[in-house]
Motif scaffolding. Structure first.
Motif, mmCIF file in Angstrom:
data_model
loop_
_atom_site.group_PDB
_atom_site.id
_atom_site.type_symbol
_atom_site.label_atom_id
_atom_site.label_comp_id
_atom_site.label_asym_id
_atom_site.label_seq_id
_atom_site.Cartn_x
_atom_site.Cartn_y
_atom_site.Cartn_z
ATOM 1 N N VAL A 165 3.137 -16.082 -1.855
ATOM 2 C CA VAL A 165 2.214 -16.914 -2.980
ATOM 3 C C VAL A 165 0.790 -16.825 -2.701
ATOM 4 C CG1 VAL A 165 1.580 -19.138 -3.804
ATOM 5 C CG2 VAL A 165 3.924 -18.597 -3.618
ATOM 6 N N ALA A 166 0.277 -16.844 -1.339
ATOM 7 C CA ALA A 166 -1.040 -16.698 -0.967
ATOM 8 C C ALA A 166 -1.641 -15.249 -1.304
ATOM 9 C CB ALA A 166 -1.312 -17.071 0.598
ATOM 10 N N ALA A 167 -0.784 -14.267 -0.792
ATOM 11 C CA ALA A 167 -1.109 -12.659 -1.187
ATOM 12 C C ALA A 167 -1.158 -12.694 -2.730
ATOM 13 C CB ALA A 167 0.044 -12.041 -0.612
ATOM 14 N N ALA A 168 -0.163 -13.011 -3.418
ATOM 15 C CA ALA A 168 -0.537 -13.015 -4.861
ATOM 16 C C ALA A 168 -1.689 -13.842 -5.538
ATOM 17 C CB ALA A 168 0.870 -13.539 -5.595
ATOM 18 N N ARG A 169 -2.087 -14.898 -5.116
ATOM 19 C CA ARG A 169 -3.256 -15.534 -5.546
ATOM 20 C C ARG A 169 -4.452 -14.763 -5.111
ATOM 21 N NH1 ARG A 169 -2.695 -21.819 -3.994
ATOM 22 N NH2 ARG A 169 -0.906 -22.391 -5.498
ATOM 23 N N GLY A 170 -4.405 -14.195 -4.161
ATOM 24 C CA GLY A 170 -5.549 -13.446 -3.488
ATOM 25 C C GLY A 170 -5.816 -12.185 -4.284
ATOM 26 N N LEU A 171 -4.836 -11.340 -4.514
ATOM 27 C CA LEU A 171 -5.031 -10.089 -5.171
ATOM 28 C C LEU A 171 -5.192 -10.183 -6.816
ATOM 29 C CD1 LEU A 171 -1.990 -8.249 -3.444
ATOM 30 C CD2 LEU A 171 -3.899 -7.500 -3.604
ATOM 31 N N ALA A 172 -4.392 -11.556 -7.114
ATOM 32 C CA ALA A 172 -4.699 -11.551 -8.508
ATOM 33 C C ALA A 172 -6.432 -11.946 -8.730
ATOM 34 C CB ALA A 172 -4.188 -12.737 -9.299
ATOM 35 N N LEU A 173 -6.949 -12.773 -7.782
ATOM 36 C CA LEU A 173 -8.312 -13.188 -7.888
ATOM 37 C C LEU A 173 -9.366 -11.929 -8.000
ATOM 38 C CD1 LEU A 173 -10.441 -15.488 -8.094
ATOM 39 C CD2 LEU A 173 -10.123 -15.721 -5.797
ATOM 40 N N GLY A 174 -9.007 -11.163 -6.861
ATOM 41 C CA GLY A 174 -9.849 -10.032 -6.618
ATOM 42 C C GLY A 174 -9.692 -8.996 -7.662
ATOM 43 N N LEU A 175 -8.490 -8.789 -8.305
ATOM 44 C CA LEU A 175 -8.410 -7.648 -9.321
ATOM 45 C C LEU A 175 -8.580 -8.205 -10.637
ATOM 46 C CD1 LEU A 175 -4.942 -6.152 -8.020
ATOM 47 C CD2 LEU A 175 -7.253 -5.215 -7.991
ATOM 48 N N ALA B 208 0.816 -1.260 0.171
ATOM 49 C CA ALA B 208 -0.056 0.062 -0.030
ATOM 50 C C ALA B 208 0.821 1.303 0.003
ATOM 51 C CB ALA B 208 -0.917 0.017 1.172
ATOM 52 N N GLU B 209 1.844 1.353 0.946
ATOM 53 C CA GLU B 209 2.731 2.602 0.859
ATOM 54 C C GLU B 209 3.497 2.599 -0.590
ATOM 55 O OE1 GLU B 209 5.513 1.374 4.104
ATOM 56 O OE2 GLU B 209 3.795 1.364 5.491
ATOM 57 N N LEU B 210 3.915 1.353 -1.330
ATOM 58 C CA LEU B 210 4.667 1.594 -2.432
ATOM 59 C C LEU B 210 3.753 2.047 -3.344
ATOM 60 C CD1 LEU B 210 6.915 0.443 -4.178
ATOM 61 C CD2 LEU B 210 5.842 -1.343 -4.558
ATOM 62 N N LEU B 211 2.400 1.588 -3.258
ATOM 63 C CA LEU B 211 1.603 2.152 -4.313
ATOM 64 C C LEU B 211 1.309 3.699 -4.370
ATOM 65 C CD1 LEU B 211 -0.874 -0.907 -4.805
ATOM 66 C CD2 LEU B 211 1.152 -0.297 -6.495
ATOM 67 N N ALA B 212 1.082 3.823 -2.872
ATOM 68 C CA ALA B 212 0.788 5.335 -2.722
ATOM 69 C C ALA B 212 1.897 6.376 -3.087
ATOM 70 C CB ALA B 212 0.687 5.524 -1.137
ATOM 71 N N GLU B 213 3.089 5.966 -3.026
ATOM 72 C CA GLU B 213 4.244 6.612 -3.413
ATOM 73 C C GLU B 213 4.183 6.805 -4.917
ATOM 74 O OE1 GLU B 213 7.919 5.289 -2.004
ATOM 75 O OE2 GLU B 213 7.304 5.609 0.415
ATOM 76 N N ALA B 214 3.940 5.730 -5.658
ATOM 77 C CA ALA B 214 3.842 5.866 -6.994
ATOM 78 C C ALA B 214 2.506 6.666 -7.628
ATOM 79 C CB ALA B 214 3.981 4.420 -7.568
ATOM 80 N N GLY B 215 1.662 6.885 -6.685
ATOM 81 C CA GLY B 215 0.372 7.283 -7.204
ATOM 82 C C GLY B 215 -0.432 6.383 -8.284
ATOM 83 N N VAL B 216 -0.220 5.198 -7.767
ATOM 84 C CA VAL B 216 -1.056 4.037 -8.497
ATOM 85 C C VAL B 216 -1.846 3.254 -7.728
ATOM 86 C CG1 VAL B 216 -0.820 1.826 -9.838
ATOM 87 C CG2 VAL B 216 0.885 3.987 -10.364
ATOM 88 N N GLY B 217 -3.143 3.071 -8.266
ATOM 89 C CA GLY B 217 -4.265 2.096 -7.311
ATOM 90 C C GLY B 217 -4.061 0.919 -7.735
ATOM 91 N N LEU B 218 -4.532 -0.148 -6.769
ATOM 92 C CA LEU B 218 -4.613 -1.578 -7.114
ATOM 93 C C LEU B 218 -5.204 -1.855 -8.456
ATOM 94 C CD1 LEU B 218 -5.107 -3.323 -3.636
ATOM 95 C CD2 LEU B 218 -3.045 -3.556 -5.281
ATOM 96 N N ALA B 219 -6.356 -1.239 -8.732
ATOM 97 C CA ALA B 219 -7.053 -1.400 -9.983
ATOM 98 C C ALA B 219 -6.251 -1.090 -11.211
ATOM 99 C CB ALA B 219 -8.493 -0.490 -9.746
ATOM 100 N N ASP B 220 -5.271 -0.151 -11.172
ATOM 101 C CA ASP B 220 -4.074 0.077 -12.214
ATOM 102 C C ASP B 220 -3.349 -1.218 -12.540
ATOM 103 O OD1 ASP B 220 -5.550 2.653 -12.386
ATOM 104 O OD2 ASP B 220 -4.125 3.190 -10.809
ATOM 105 N N ILE B 221 -3.321 -2.012 -11.847
ATOM 106 C CA ILE B 221 -1.991 -3.093 -12.009
ATOM 107 C C ILE B 221 -2.450 -3.784 -13.041
ATOM 108 C CG2 ILE B 221 -1.228 -5.124 -10.937
ATOM 109 C CD1 ILE B 221 -0.275 -2.520 -9.435
ATOM 110 N N THR B 222 -1.391 -4.054 -13.973
ATOM 111 C CA THR B 222 -1.767 -5.162 -15.226
ATOM 112 C C THR B 222 -1.511 -6.583 -14.624
ATOM 113 O OG1 THR B 222 -0.710 -3.270 -16.433
ATOM 114 C CG2 THR B 222 -0.947 -5.665 -17.330
ATOM 115 N N ALA B 223 -0.495 -6.883 -13.957
ATOM 116 C CA ALA B 223 -0.297 -8.347 -13.439
ATOM 117 C C ALA B 223 0.727 -8.390 -12.332
ATOM 118 C CB ALA B 223 0.773 -9.055 -14.638
ATOM 119 N N ILE B 224 0.693 -9.355 -11.475
ATOM 120 C CA ILE B 224 1.378 -9.506 -10.139
ATOM 121 C C ILE B 224 2.558 -10.656 -10.483
ATOM 122 C CG2 ILE B 224 1.160 -10.295 -7.818
ATOM 123 C CD1 ILE B 224 -1.742 -9.336 -7.955
ATOM 124 N N GLY B 225 3.704 -10.153 -10.003
ATOM 125 C CA GLY B 225 4.858 -11.218 -10.204
ATOM 126 C C GLY B 225 5.105 -11.466 -8.664
#
Length: 212
Positions: A78-88, A46-63
């Motif tokens: 791995v669990a966090a990546a799966r959950g975020l990818a599913l939600g987004l 969350a801190e990283l995205l705030a600094e970049a001025g990017v929201g989670l909805a703007d993410i193209t893919a998760i590595g």
């Protein structure tokens, strides 16, 4: 053309690392920590995205870093990546620690990563692709020909921080069919399974009442 925005993170070792990659711009967070990644990872993102001025909805893919490494740490990411990818509704792309360490280094190169307990993870990368990843004792490693990298040898330094390498590898895989990220273990978990038999679960549902 809209630039891809790749969010990547890794907790496979004693750290919590995240990167946002967008074209030539890179935003990064890295914190050394032996434990506590489960509580820290999402706030760090969350801190990283705030600094970049990017929201989670703007993410193209998760590595995500899939290990090998700390058993619990790998599962957290791995669990966090799966959950975020599913939600987004975006792809999650797993990248091994060994791939990330070899990224952008001249080929052939052999990654030799300290696995502790007198053992190392070893994988060779050449122009034909990656070889088989394995874990061997340092004494059994023998002579390695060509360039080397990793914490288990005095070789080339990594070309970039691990989370950035994960992001760049993931970017190259966007648009291709990828398996769902899964932990990449070369050593079993330290915790032994319980020796006692599991408790028997009784069916305490009331009997079906039949009305004549």
């Amino acid at each position: 053309m809209k630039l891809a925005k790749i969010l990547a993170f890794d907790t496979s070792a004693a750290h919590c690392a995240a990167v946002l990659l967008c074209g030539d711009s890179v935003w990064a967070k890295f914190e050394v920590m032996e434990k506590g990644q489960a509580e820290r990872l999402m706030p760090l993102i969350a801190e990283l995205l705030a600094e970049a001025g990017v929201g989670l909805a703007d993410i193209t893919a998760i590595g995500v870093g899939t290990g090998p490494g700390n058993f619990t740490g790998v599962r957290i990411s791995v669990a966090a990546a799966r959950g975020l990818a599913l939600g987004l509704g975006v792809p999650a792309i797993g990248v091994t620690r060994l791939e990330a360490l070899a990224f952008d280094l001249p080929r052939p190169v052999t990654v030799i990563e300290d696995a502790r307990r007198g053992e190392v993870y070893v994988q060779r990368f050449d122009d034909g692709g990656p070889g088989v990843a394995r874990m061997v004792s340092a004494a059994e490693l023998g002579v390695v020909e060509g360039a080397m990298t990793g914490s288990g040898c005095d070789g080339l330094p990594a070309a970039m921080p691990i989370a950035e390498a994960i992001a760049r590898i993931a970017l190259g895989r966007v648009g291709s069919v990828q398996p769902r990220p899964a932990p990449f273990y070369l050593r079993g978990a330290d915790a032994a399974p319980p020796s006692d038999l599991p408790p028997v679960i009784l069916d305490l549902a009331p009997p079906t009442l039949v009305i004549p």
